[in-house]
Design a protein around this motif. Structure first.
Motif: not given
Length: 410
Positions: A31-35, A52-61, A307-309, A148-151
């Protein structure tokens, strides 16, 4: 959060009828492949955000990207959903982030609204038990695969994807049965994809006329698994795990020592049995005492079919928002946004969903939001605490239906 059977392209597939993943020797991570979004021109920023691959990245961008993605998904639903168009054109509250009107989760218990043609529905899930009001949620292929990919990315972030390490599963959820499309059953079966199954046991056994909780079967499975040489993964409703621990103690059984690497992932809450509910830290302590699983390997989760996040506790047991969502708290009187630390309705926002206009959902849960630095773990994003349900409702959900199976068994 969804199991592997969402990989089927048949809209009529019944995902929860499949067992946990069979043992596999493949080193690939599932479940990590392209969607791909359904329309790259209309949803290009949604694609970028969900890629975005890092689930907890954060910042202005990341915040700029999130806002752009929300603008795209709002335009998508406005064009395709008369319901959402009327909400949007009437004007969102000025304090509503990203101009996404609030839609209460209970709306989906009474109305079926789609932003896609019916023949593009890839999956249909419900939120409740076999009777009572249910949220009817419909997913196109992009939406469910993206979830799925988020999980998978959060599991990968925690080192919980082990394709070369079989495990034994004890699932505190419903044994698969024909026409069972509950979101919780779907979730727990999906989580089996991240480590191949040697043995699988279900706590809620199918009877041919519903399901019954089998505490003695759970105790027997745990005792058998403790003698095996592979880790154990326990998934599902915390109330049933607690009830099993209580039954073990009542039977005078000594503590078990589950193999190293065992993992407990809980979800579904105690709704319907709040009179028996204990604090999560007390539950975690009992799991460690009676099963030998350390605290950092015990995690609660929060999610809903609307809300499946995925929201999964960090090692400090707080529910951090991943990069693909934003969390707000709203006043129970005025719906105005509240500052950190104050309790109100939980408001969840994400642009990932293209099948139903559920990108801005007001939940019935009371919660409080806290800045990332107050947690003490390495994750920078804000985290929230659930304090219970607001008011008294006659609506039933998966946890309520499951908890009723426990009546008279203590």
């Amino acid at each position: 959060m969804t199991p592997s059977t969402a990989d089927s392209t048949a809209p009529s597939a019944t995902p929860s009828t499949a067992p946990c993943a069979a043992p596999s020797t493949s080193p690939s991570k599932p479940h990590l492949g392209p969607v791909d979004v359904p329309d790259a021109d209309a949803l290009g920023r949604v694609q970028q955000l969900c890629d975005l691959t890092d689930p907890y990245t954060s910042g202005p961008a990341e915040e700029e990207l999130f806002a752009a993605a929300m603008a795209e998904t709002n335009a998508w639903h406005r064009e395709r959903s008369p319901f959402f168009r009327s909400l949007y054109d009437d004007g969102a509250r000025p304090d509503t982030p990203y101009r996404a009107p609030l839609v209460h989760a209970n709306f989906f218990k009474r109305h079926e609204v789609l932003s896609i043609p019916e023949d593009e529905v890839h999956l249909h899930l419900t939120s409740s038990g076999t009777t009572g009001q249910k949220s009817q949620m419909f997913f196109d292929e992009w939406t469910i695969r993206s979830a799925q990919r988020m999980v998978a990315r959060i599991f990968d972030h925690n080192g919980w994807i082990t394709p070369d390490q079989p495990v034994n599963y004890l699932l505190y959820s419903y044994e698969p049965a024909r026409d069972l499309n509950l979101g919780t059953s779907f979730t727990d079966n999906y989580l089996c994809d991240f480590a191949p199954a040697r043995q699988v046991e279900y706590a809620l056994r199918g009877t041919g006329n519903g399901h019954e909780f089998d505490p003695f079967g759970c105790v027997a499975a745990l005792r058998r698994f403790a003698e095996d040489d592979v880790p154990v993964r326990i998934l599902g409703f915390p109330a049933f795990l607690w009830f099993t621990l209580e039954r073990m103690r009542a039977m005078g059984l000594p503590p078990l020592e589950l193999p190293e690497g065992s993992l407990v992932i809980l979800g579904g809450g105690w709704k319907g049995h709040t009179d028996r509910q204990i604090g999560k830290h007390e539950l975690y302590a009992r799991v460690t005492e009676q099963l030998g699983v350390p605290s950092e390997r015990i995690r609660d989760t929060f999610g809903s079919v609307e809300h499946c996040i995925p929201y999964i506790e960090c090692a400090h047991h707080n529910l951090h928002a991943p990069v693909w969502s934003r969390v707000f708290i709203r006043s129970t009187r005025t719906l105005e946004p509240l500052p950190y630390g104050e309790r109100g309705y939980l408001h969840l926002v994400s642009p990932y969903i293209t099948s139903v206009p559920a990108q801005s959902v007001l939940m019935g849960d009371l919660a409080s939001l806290h800045p990332g630095e107050e947690c003490g773990c390495e994750l920078p994003t804000p985290w929230f605490t659930i304090h219970g349900r607001a008011g008294v409702s006659r609506n039933r959900n998966c946890a309520v239906a499951a908890a009723e199976l426990m009546k008279g068994m203590s």
